[in-house]
Design a protein around this motif. Structure first.
Motif, PDB file in Angstrom:
ATOM      1  N   ALA A 134       0.822  -1.205   0.000  1.00 38.19           N
ATOM      2  CA  ALA A 134       0.000   0.000   0.000  1.00 38.19           C
ATOM      3  C   ALA A 134       0.861   1.263   0.000  1.00 38.19           C
ATOM      4  O   ALA A 134       0.569   2.247  -0.679  1.00 38.19           O
ATOM      5  N   THR A 135       1.956   1.197   0.804  1.00 42.40           N
ATOM      6  CA  THR A 135       2.865   2.348   0.852  1.00 42.40           C
ATOM      7  C   THR A 135       3.494   2.599  -0.521  1.00 42.40           C
ATOM      8  O   THR A 135       3.616   3.745  -0.980  1.00 42.40           O
ATOM      9  N   LEU A 136       3.915   1.508  -1.190  1.00 43.59           N
ATOM     10  CA  LEU A 136       4.520   1.652  -2.530  1.00 43.59           C
ATOM     11  C   LEU A 136       3.514   2.239  -3.512  1.00 43.59           C
ATOM     12  O   LEU A 136       3.847   3.152  -4.278  1.00 43.59           O
ATOM     13  N   GLU A 137       2.283   1.722  -3.485  1.00 48.75           N
ATOM     14  CA  GLU A 137       1.272   2.234  -4.429  1.00 48.75           C
ATOM     15  C   GLU A 137       0.970   3.701  -4.156  1.00 48.75           C
ATOM     16  O   GLU A 137       0.797   4.491  -5.091  1.00 48.75           O
ATOM     17  N   THR A 138       0.925   4.069  -2.870  1.00 47.58           N
ATOM     18  CA  THR A 138       0.683   5.472  -2.525  1.00 47.58           C
ATOM     19  C   THR A 138       1.798   6.364  -3.067  1.00 47.58           C
ATOM     20  O   THR A 138       1.548   7.453  -3.615  1.00 47.58           O
ATOM     21  N   ASN A 139       3.041   5.918  -2.904  1.00 42.33           N
ATOM     22  CA  ASN A 139       4.181   6.697  -3.395  1.00 42.33           C
ATOM     23  C   ASN A 139       4.184   6.786  -4.930  1.00 42.33           C
ATOM     24  O   ASN A 139       4.563   7.816  -5.502  1.00 42.33           O
ATOM     25  N   VAL A 140       3.773   5.704  -5.595  1.00 37.92           N
ATOM     26  CA  VAL A 140       3.694   5.746  -7.067  1.00 37.92           C
ATOM     27  C   VAL A 140       2.682   6.804  -7.507  1.00 37.92           C
ATOM     28  O   VAL A 140       2.941   7.589  -8.425  1.00 37.92           O
ATOM     29  N   GLN A 141       1.498   6.821  -6.871  1.00 34.95           N
ATOM     30  CA  GLN A 141       0.473   7.785  -7.242  1.00 34.95           C
ATOM     31  C   GLN A 141       0.898   9.220  -6.906  1.00 34.95           C
ATOM     32  O   GLN A 141       0.599  10.162  -7.643  1.00 34.95           O
ATOM     33  N   THR A 142       1.601   9.373  -5.781  1.00 31.63           N
ATOM     34  CA  THR A 142       2.086  10.700  -5.408  1.00 31.63           C
ATOM     35  C   THR A 142       3.086  11.221  -6.432  1.00 31.63           C
ATOM     36  O   THR A 142       3.079  12.398  -6.806  1.00 31.63           O
ATOM     37  N   THR A 143       3.966  10.322  -6.884  1.00 33.04           N
ATOM     38  CA  THR A 143       4.942  10.710  -7.914  1.00 33.04           C
ATOM     39  C   THR A 143       4.243  11.089  -9.225  1.00 33.04           C
ATOM     40  O   THR A 143       4.605  12.077  -9.877  1.00 33.04           O
ATOM     41  N   SER A 144       3.233  10.313  -9.612  1.00 30.31           N
ATOM     42  CA  SER A 144       2.490  10.617 -10.840  1.00 30.31           C
ATOM     43  C   SER A 144       1.801  11.972 -10.733  1.00 30.31           C
ATOM     44  O   SER A 144       1.791  12.758 -11.700  1.00 30.31           O
ATOM     45  N   ARG A 145       1.233  12.259  -9.569  1.00 28.56           N
ATOM     46  CA  ARG A 145       0.558  13.551  -9.390  1.00 28.56           C
ATOM     47  C   ARG A 145       1.561  14.692  -9.468  1.00 28.56           C
ATOM     48  O   ARG A 145       1.286  15.729 -10.078  1.00 28.56           O
ATOM     49  N   ALA A 146       2.727  14.516  -8.867  1.00 26.91           N
ATOM     50  CA  ALA A 146       3.746  15.568  -8.914  1.00 26.91           C
ATOM     51  C   ALA A 146       4.241  15.801 -10.346  1.00 26.91           C
ATOM     52  O   ALA A 146       4.464  16.934 -10.765  1.00 26.91           O
ATOM     53  N   ARG A 147       4.382  14.709 -11.111  1.00 25.50           N
ATOM     54  CA  ARG A 147       4.806  14.858 -12.513  1.00 25.50           C
ATOM     55  C   ARG A 147       3.731  15.588 -13.333  1.00 25.50           C
ATOM     56  O   ARG A 147       4.054  16.410 -14.196  1.00 25.50           O
ATOM     57  N   ALA A 148       2.460  15.267 -13.081  1.00 25.54           N
ATOM     58  CA  ALA A 148       1.381  15.946 -13.792  1.00 25.54           C
ATOM     59  C   ALA A 148       1.375  17.440 -13.479  1.00 25.54           C
ATOM     60  O   ALA A 148       1.165  18.279 -14.375  1.00 25.54           O
ATOM     61  N   GLN A 149       1.611  17.789 -12.215  1.00 27.41           N
ATOM     62  CA  GLN A 149       1.672  19.196 -11.851  1.00 27.41           C
ATOM     63  C   GLN A 149       2.854  19.895 -12.523  1.00 27.41           C
ATOM     64  O   GLN A 149       2.745  21.057 -12.945  1.00 27.41           O
ATOM     65  N   LEU A 150       3.964  19.175 -12.648  1.00 22.43           N
ATOM     66  CA  LEU A 150       5.133  19.746 -13.318  1.00 22.43           C
ATOM     67  C   LEU A 150       4.836  19.987 -14.801  1.00 22.43           C
ATOM     68  O   LEU A 150       5.195  21.031 -15.353  1.00 22.43           O
ATOM     69  N   HIS A 151       4.179  19.011 -15.432  1.00 17.77           N
ATOM     70  CA  HIS A 151       3.812  19.189 -16.843  1.00 17.77           C
ATOM     71  C   HIS A 151       2.839  20.360 -17.014  1.00 17.77           C
ATOM     72  O   HIS A 151       2.925  21.115 -17.992  1.00 17.77           O
TER      73      HIS A 151
END
Length: 347
Positions: A134-151
Protein backbone atom coordinates in the motif's frame (compact mmCIF):
# COMPACT_ATOMS: atom_id res chain seq x y z
CA UNK A 1 2.48 103.18 -92.52
CA UNK A 2 -0.32 101.40 -94.36
CA UNK A 3 1.97 100.49 -97.22
CA UNK A 4 4.52 98.83 -94.88
CA UNK A 5 1.94 96.92 -92.82
CA UNK A 6 0.19 95.29 -95.76
CA UNK A 7 3.00 92.84 -96.72
CA UNK A 8 3.27 91.71 -93.11
CA UNK A 9 -0.50 91.03 -92.95
CA UNK A 10 -0.34 89.03 -96.15
CA UNK A 11 2.61 87.04 -94.77
CA UNK A 12 0.69 86.14 -91.60
CA UNK A 13 -2.33 84.92 -93.58
CA UNK A 14 -0.14 82.90 -95.88
CA UNK A 15 1.75 81.28 -92.97
CA UNK A 16 -1.46 80.28 -91.18
CA UNK A 17 -2.83 78.75 -94.35
CA UNK A 18 0.23 76.53 -94.55
CA UNK A 19 -0.13 75.17 -90.93
CA UNK A 20 -0.18 71.34 -91.16
CA UNK A 21 -3.26 69.40 -89.97
CA UNK A 22 -3.17 67.66 -86.57
CA UNK A 23 -1.92 64.05 -86.77
CA UNK A 24 -4.50 61.28 -86.32
CA UNK A 25 -5.11 60.02 -82.79
CA UNK A 26 -3.58 56.62 -82.01
CA UNK A 27 -6.23 54.25 -80.64
CA UNK A 28 -6.76 50.59 -79.77
CA UNK A 29 -9.90 48.91 -81.08
CA UNK A 30 -12.10 45.93 -80.34
CA UNK A 31 -14.84 44.30 -82.40
CA UNK A 32 -18.59 44.10 -81.95
CA UNK A 33 -19.68 40.47 -82.00
CA UNK A 34 -22.87 38.44 -81.96
CA UNK A 35 -22.85 36.66 -78.62
CA UNK A 36 -25.05 35.13 -75.97
CA UNK A 37 -24.34 37.10 -72.82
CA UNK A 38 -25.35 35.45 -69.55
CA UNK A 39 -27.93 37.31 -67.51
CA UNK A 40 -26.26 38.41 -64.27
CA UNK A 41 -27.07 40.42 -61.20
CA UNK A 42 -24.35 42.37 -59.40
CA UNK A 43 -24.72 41.83 -55.67
CA UNK A 44 -22.74 43.84 -53.08
CA UNK A 45 -20.43 42.14 -50.62
CA UNK A 46 -17.67 42.83 -48.10
CA UNK A 47 -14.16 41.42 -48.07
CA UNK A 48 -13.34 39.48 -44.90
CA UNK A 49 -10.41 37.34 -43.81
CA UNK A 50 -10.64 33.59 -43.47
CA UNK A 51 -8.71 33.96 -40.20
CA UNK A 52 -9.48 37.02 -38.08
CA UNK A 53 -9.01 36.75 -34.32
CA UNK A 54 -8.53 38.73 -31.14
CA UNK A 55 -5.58 36.96 -29.51
CA UNK A 56 -6.10 36.69 -25.75
CA UNK A 57 -3.91 35.84 -22.77
CA UNK A 58 -4.04 32.28 -21.45
CA UNK A 59 -2.12 33.29 -18.30
CA UNK A 60 -2.30 36.12 -15.81
CA UNK A 61 0.72 38.36 -15.45
CA UNK A 62 2.51 41.55 -16.46
CA UNK A 63 2.87 42.10 -20.20
CA UNK A 64 6.55 42.34 -21.12
CA UNK A 65 6.31 42.50 -24.92
CA UNK A 66 3.63 43.04 -27.55
CA UNK A 67 4.09 43.32 -31.32
CA UNK A 68 3.61 46.69 -32.96
CA UNK A 69 0.60 47.46 -35.14
CA UNK A 70 1.40 46.59 -38.75
CA UNK A 71 3.80 43.79 -37.84
CA UNK A 72 3.49 40.81 -40.18
CA UNK A 73 4.07 37.52 -38.37
CA UNK A 74 4.31 33.90 -39.40
CA UNK A 75 2.34 31.09 -37.78
CA UNK A 76 4.01 30.21 -34.46
CA UNK A 77 5.92 33.49 -34.24
CA UNK A 78 5.84 35.41 -30.95
CA UNK A 79 3.39 38.31 -30.79
CA UNK A 80 3.38 38.90 -27.01
CA UNK A 81 5.26 37.82 -23.85
CA UNK A 82 3.91 37.67 -20.30
CA UNK A 83 6.20 37.71 -17.28
CA UNK A 84 6.66 34.05 -16.27
CA UNK A 85 9.16 34.40 -13.42
CA UNK A 86 6.66 33.20 -10.78
CA UNK A 87 5.77 30.22 -12.99
CA UNK A 88 9.41 29.26 -13.37
CA UNK A 89 9.93 29.33 -9.60
CA UNK A 90 6.88 27.13 -9.18
CA UNK A 91 8.32 24.76 -11.80
CA UNK A 92 11.55 24.43 -9.80
CA UNK A 93 9.53 23.67 -6.67
CA UNK A 94 7.53 20.97 -8.43
CA UNK A 95 10.66 19.45 -9.99
CA UNK A 96 12.07 19.05 -6.47
CA UNK A 97 8.81 17.50 -5.34
CA UNK A 98 8.99 14.98 -8.19
CA UNK A 99 12.51 13.97 -7.13
CA UNK A 100 11.42 13.61 -3.46
CA UNK A 101 8.38 11.48 -4.23
CA UNK A 102 10.38 9.37 -6.66
CA UNK A 103 12.93 8.67 -3.93
CA UNK A 104 10.15 7.64 -1.55
CA UNK A 105 8.72 5.34 -4.21
CA UNK A 106 12.10 3.71 -4.72
CA UNK A 107 12.51 3.20 -0.95
CA UNK A 108 9.04 1.67 -0.67
CA UNK A 109 9.80 -0.70 -3.54
CA UNK A 110 13.04 -1.81 -1.83
CA UNK A 111 11.29 -2.40 1.48
CA UNK A 112 8.56 -4.45 -0.19
CA UNK A 113 11.13 -6.56 -2.00
CA UNK A 114 12.96 -7.24 1.29
CA UNK A 115 9.76 -8.23 3.09
CA UNK A 116 8.74 -10.57 0.27
CA UNK A 117 12.04 -12.44 0.64
CA UNK A 118 11.36 -12.89 4.38
CA UNK A 119 7.80 -14.03 3.81
CA UNK A 120 8.88 -17.58 2.90
CA UNK A 121 10.46 -18.10 6.34
CA UNK A 122 7.30 -16.98 8.13
CA UNK A 123 9.31 -14.47 10.13
CA UNK A 124 7.02 -11.53 9.38
CA UNK A 125 3.29 -11.02 9.46
CA UNK A 126 1.35 -10.91 6.24
CA UNK A 127 -0.11 -7.57 7.26
CA UNK A 128 3.39 -6.05 7.06
CA UNK A 129 3.65 -7.04 3.40
CA UNK A 130 0.18 -5.65 2.69
CA UNK A 131 1.14 -2.40 4.36
CA UNK A 132 4.36 -2.22 2.32
CA UNK A 133 2.44 -2.77 -0.92
CA UNK A 134 0.00 0.00 0.00
CA UNK A 135 2.86 2.35 0.85
CA UNK A 136 4.52 1.65 -2.53
CA UNK A 137 1.27 2.23 -4.43
CA UNK A 138 0.68 5.47 -2.52
CA UNK A 139 4.18 6.70 -3.39
CA UNK A 140 3.69 5.75 -7.07
CA UNK A 141 0.47 7.78 -7.24
CA UNK A 142 2.09 10.70 -5.41
CA UNK A 143 4.94 10.71 -7.91
CA UNK A 144 2.49 10.62 -10.84
CA UNK A 145 0.56 13.55 -9.39
CA UNK A 146 3.75 15.57 -8.91
CA UNK A 147 4.81 14.86 -12.51
CA UNK A 148 1.38 15.95 -13.79
CA UNK A 149 1.67 19.20 -11.85
CA UNK A 150 5.13 19.75 -13.32
CA UNK A 151 3.81 19.19 -16.84
CA UNK A 152 0.97 21.64 -16.13
CA UNK A 153 3.33 24.38 -14.99
CA UNK A 154 5.55 23.80 -18.03
CA UNK A 155 2.45 24.23 -20.19
CA UNK A 156 1.62 27.47 -18.36
CA UNK A 157 5.13 28.76 -19.00
CA UNK A 158 4.73 27.93 -22.69
CA UNK A 159 1.39 29.77 -22.76
CA UNK A 160 3.02 32.87 -21.32
CA UNK A 161 4.85 33.14 -24.64
CA UNK A 162 1.90 34.17 -26.86
CA UNK A 163 2.42 33.02 -30.45
CA UNK A 164 0.45 33.60 -33.64
CA UNK A 165 -1.99 30.75 -34.39
CA UNK A 166 -1.81 31.70 -38.07
CA UNK A 167 0.18 33.99 -40.34
CA UNK A 168 -1.16 37.53 -40.50
CA UNK A 169 -0.81 41.21 -39.65
CA UNK A 170 -1.28 42.83 -36.24
CA UNK A 171 -3.98 45.42 -36.88
CA UNK A 172 -4.68 46.60 -33.34
CA UNK A 173 -3.22 46.42 -29.82
CA UNK A 174 -5.66 46.09 -26.93
CA UNK A 175 -2.99 45.90 -24.19
CA UNK A 176 0.25 47.78 -23.70
CA UNK A 177 3.59 46.70 -22.30
CA UNK A 178 3.67 46.91 -18.51
CA UNK A 179 -0.05 46.27 -17.99
CA UNK A 180 -1.17 43.40 -15.78
CA UNK A 181 -3.42 41.01 -17.65
CA UNK A 182 -6.00 38.58 -16.38
CA UNK A 183 -6.68 35.25 -18.07
CA UNK A 184 -8.69 35.86 -21.24
CA UNK A 185 -7.68 39.51 -21.68
CA UNK A 186 -7.40 40.53 -25.36
CA UNK A 187 -3.87 41.49 -26.41
CA UNK A 188 -3.84 42.06 -30.19
CA UNK A 189 -6.08 41.77 -33.24
CA UNK A 190 -4.52 39.46 -35.84
CA UNK A 191 -5.80 39.29 -39.43
CA UNK A 192 -4.70 36.97 -42.22
CA UNK A 193 -4.53 39.21 -45.31
CA UNK A 194 -3.47 36.46 -47.73
CA UNK A 195 -6.54 34.24 -47.44
CA UNK A 196 -9.55 36.49 -47.94
CA UNK A 197 -13.04 36.15 -49.35
CA UNK A 198 -16.18 38.15 -50.04
CA UNK A 199 -19.13 37.70 -47.72
CA UNK A 200 -22.19 38.20 -49.90
CA UNK A 201 -25.85 38.43 -48.92
CA UNK A 202 -27.72 37.32 -52.04
CA UNK A 203 -31.49 37.30 -52.70
CA UNK A 204 -33.20 34.00 -52.01
CA UNK A 205 -34.49 34.07 -55.59
CA UNK A 206 -30.97 33.23 -56.76
CA UNK A 207 -30.45 30.30 -54.39
CA UNK A 208 -31.16 27.63 -57.00
CA UNK A 209 -28.67 29.20 -59.41
CA UNK A 210 -25.62 29.15 -57.14
CA UNK A 211 -23.51 26.24 -56.01
CA UNK A 212 -20.11 25.82 -54.40
CA UNK A 213 -17.26 25.74 -56.90
CA UNK A 214 -18.98 27.74 -59.65
CA UNK A 215 -17.08 30.59 -61.33
CA UNK A 216 -18.26 34.18 -60.91
CA UNK A 217 -16.87 37.67 -61.51
CA UNK A 218 -15.79 39.96 -58.66
CA UNK A 219 -15.51 43.71 -59.21
CA UNK A 220 -13.76 46.28 -57.01
CA UNK A 221 -12.44 49.74 -57.74
CA UNK A 222 -13.07 49.46 -61.46
CA UNK A 223 -11.14 46.18 -61.75
CA UNK A 224 -12.79 42.83 -62.36
CA UNK A 225 -11.44 39.32 -61.83
CA UNK A 226 -12.82 35.79 -61.96
CA UNK A 227 -13.39 34.01 -58.65
CA UNK A 228 -14.85 30.82 -57.27
CA UNK A 229 -17.75 30.36 -54.86
CA UNK A 230 -16.20 28.67 -51.82
CA UNK A 231 -19.33 27.98 -49.81
CA UNK A 232 -23.07 28.52 -49.87
CA UNK A 233 -24.88 28.77 -46.53
CA UNK A 234 -28.17 26.93 -47.16
CA UNK A 235 -30.12 28.97 -44.61
CA UNK A 236 -32.08 32.09 -45.52
CA UNK A 237 -33.01 35.15 -43.48
CA UNK A 238 -36.80 35.19 -43.28
CA UNK A 239 -36.94 38.96 -42.82
CA UNK A 240 -34.34 40.08 -45.37
CA UNK A 241 -35.10 37.19 -47.76
CA UNK A 242 -31.40 36.68 -48.31
CA UNK A 243 -28.86 33.91 -47.88
CA UNK A 244 -25.09 34.06 -47.43
CA UNK A 245 -22.34 32.82 -49.69
CA UNK A 246 -18.56 33.12 -49.57
CA UNK A 247 -16.55 33.91 -52.69
CA UNK A 248 -12.76 33.72 -52.87
CA UNK A 249 -11.05 37.06 -53.57
CA UNK A 250 -7.57 37.72 -54.95
CA UNK A 251 -5.67 39.78 -52.31
CA UNK A 252 -4.39 41.98 -55.14
CA UNK A 253 -7.96 43.02 -55.99
CA UNK A 254 -9.17 44.36 -52.64
CA UNK A 255 -8.21 44.79 -48.99
CA UNK A 256 -10.02 43.30 -46.00
CA UNK A 257 -13.00 45.53 -45.28
CA UNK A 258 -13.38 46.71 -48.88
CA UNK A 259 -16.72 46.75 -50.66
CA UNK A 260 -16.96 44.55 -53.75
CA UNK A 261 -19.61 43.41 -56.19
CA UNK A 262 -20.15 39.83 -57.28
CA UNK A 263 -21.91 38.88 -60.52
CA UNK A 264 -24.40 36.09 -59.84
CA UNK A 265 -26.55 34.20 -62.38
CA UNK A 266 -29.87 35.95 -62.73
CA UNK A 267 -33.28 34.31 -62.28
CA UNK A 268 -35.01 33.30 -65.50
CA UNK A 269 -33.37 32.46 -68.83
CA UNK A 270 -29.70 31.69 -68.64
CA UNK A 271 -28.57 33.63 -71.72
CA UNK A 272 -29.79 36.26 -74.12
CA UNK A 273 -28.68 36.57 -77.74
CA UNK A 274 -27.61 39.97 -79.06
CA UNK A 275 -24.77 42.29 -79.93
CA UNK A 276 -21.88 42.25 -77.50
CA UNK A 277 -19.01 44.73 -77.32
CA UNK A 278 -15.88 45.00 -75.13
CA UNK A 279 -16.63 46.65 -71.80
CA UNK A 280 -13.74 49.10 -72.31
CA UNK A 281 -15.48 50.51 -75.41
CA UNK A 282 -18.22 52.13 -73.31
CA UNK A 283 -17.89 55.84 -72.55
CA UNK A 284 -20.27 56.84 -69.80
CA UNK A 285 -21.38 60.41 -69.29
CA UNK A 286 -24.02 61.85 -66.97
CA UNK A 287 -26.55 62.19 -69.77
CA UNK A 288 -25.67 59.31 -72.10
CA UNK A 289 -23.52 56.28 -72.84
CA UNK A 290 -21.80 55.98 -76.19
CA UNK A 291 -19.02 54.27 -78.12
CA UNK A 292 -16.60 55.60 -80.73
CA UNK A 293 -16.72 53.58 -83.95
CA UNK A 294 -13.88 53.71 -86.48
CA UNK A 295 -15.27 54.21 -89.97
CA UNK A 296 -13.85 52.79 -93.19
CA UNK A 297 -11.87 55.99 -93.81
CA UNK A 298 -10.50 55.96 -90.24
CA UNK A 299 -12.73 58.67 -88.83
CA UNK A 300 -14.30 58.56 -85.35
CA UNK A 301 -18.07 58.20 -85.17
CA UNK A 302 -19.98 58.68 -81.92
CA UNK A 303 -22.76 56.08 -81.49
CA UNK A 304 -25.16 56.24 -78.56
CA UNK A 305 -25.86 52.83 -77.01
CA UNK A 306 -27.87 51.33 -74.18
CA UNK A 307 -25.83 48.79 -72.18
CA UNK A 308 -27.51 45.63 -70.92
CA UNK A 309 -26.25 42.56 -69.09
CA UNK A 310 -22.56 41.77 -68.89
CA UNK A 311 -20.38 38.70 -68.68
CA UNK A 312 -16.67 39.05 -68.09
CA UNK A 313 -15.26 41.62 -70.53
CA UNK A 314 -18.37 41.64 -72.77
CA UNK A 315 -21.45 43.83 -72.45
CA UNK A 316 -24.68 43.40 -74.39
CA UNK A 317 -25.77 46.71 -75.99
CA UNK A 318 -28.54 48.16 -78.11
CA UNK A 319 -27.72 50.82 -80.67
CA UNK A 320 -26.86 51.54 -84.30
CA UNK A 321 -24.02 49.02 -84.40
CA UNK A 322 -23.34 45.95 -86.52
CA UNK A 323 -21.32 42.79 -86.07
CA UNK A 324 -17.73 43.47 -87.04
CA UNK A 325 -17.74 47.21 -86.25
CA UNK A 326 -14.42 48.45 -84.96
CA UNK A 327 -14.83 50.19 -81.60
CA UNK A 328 -12.24 52.25 -79.77
CA UNK A 329 -11.37 50.58 -76.46
CA UNK A 330 -8.53 52.88 -75.44
CA UNK A 331 -8.53 56.62 -76.03
CA UNK A 332 -12.27 57.02 -76.77
CA UNK A 333 -12.76 59.61 -74.02
CA UNK A 334 -10.49 62.09 -75.84
CA UNK A 335 -11.98 61.66 -79.30
CA UNK A 336 -14.47 63.89 -81.08
CA UNK A 337 -16.86 62.88 -83.83
CA UNK A 338 -15.18 63.18 -87.23
CA UNK A 339 -11.64 63.18 -85.82
CA UNK A 340 -9.05 61.22 -87.78
CA UNK A 341 -7.71 58.16 -85.98
CA UNK A 342 -5.03 55.57 -86.55
CA UNK A 343 -5.47 52.06 -85.19
CA UNK A 344 -2.36 50.98 -83.33
CA UNK A 345 -2.35 47.50 -84.87
CA UNK A 346 -2.42 49.06 -88.34
CA UNK A 347 1.21 50.08 -87.88
Amino acid sequence: KFIYALPFFIFVLDASAQTPAAPPAIVDVGTATASRVALQRWVPGSVVSRDDAKIASAEAGRLEFVAEVGTRVKAGERIAKIDDQALRLRRDELAAEVRRTDAQRALAATQLDRLQKLEASNTIAKSQIDEARATLETNVQTTSRARAQLHQIEHDIDQADVRAPFAGVVTERFSQRGEYLQVGASIVHLVDTDHIEARVQAPLALADKIRAGMQVQVRAGGAEKPASVRAVVPVGDERARQFELRVGVDPALALVGSAVEVALPETGANTTAGLAIPRDALVQRSDSTYVMRVSGDNKAEQITVTPGTSSGDLVAVQGALSVGDRLVVRGAERLKAGQAVKVRSDG
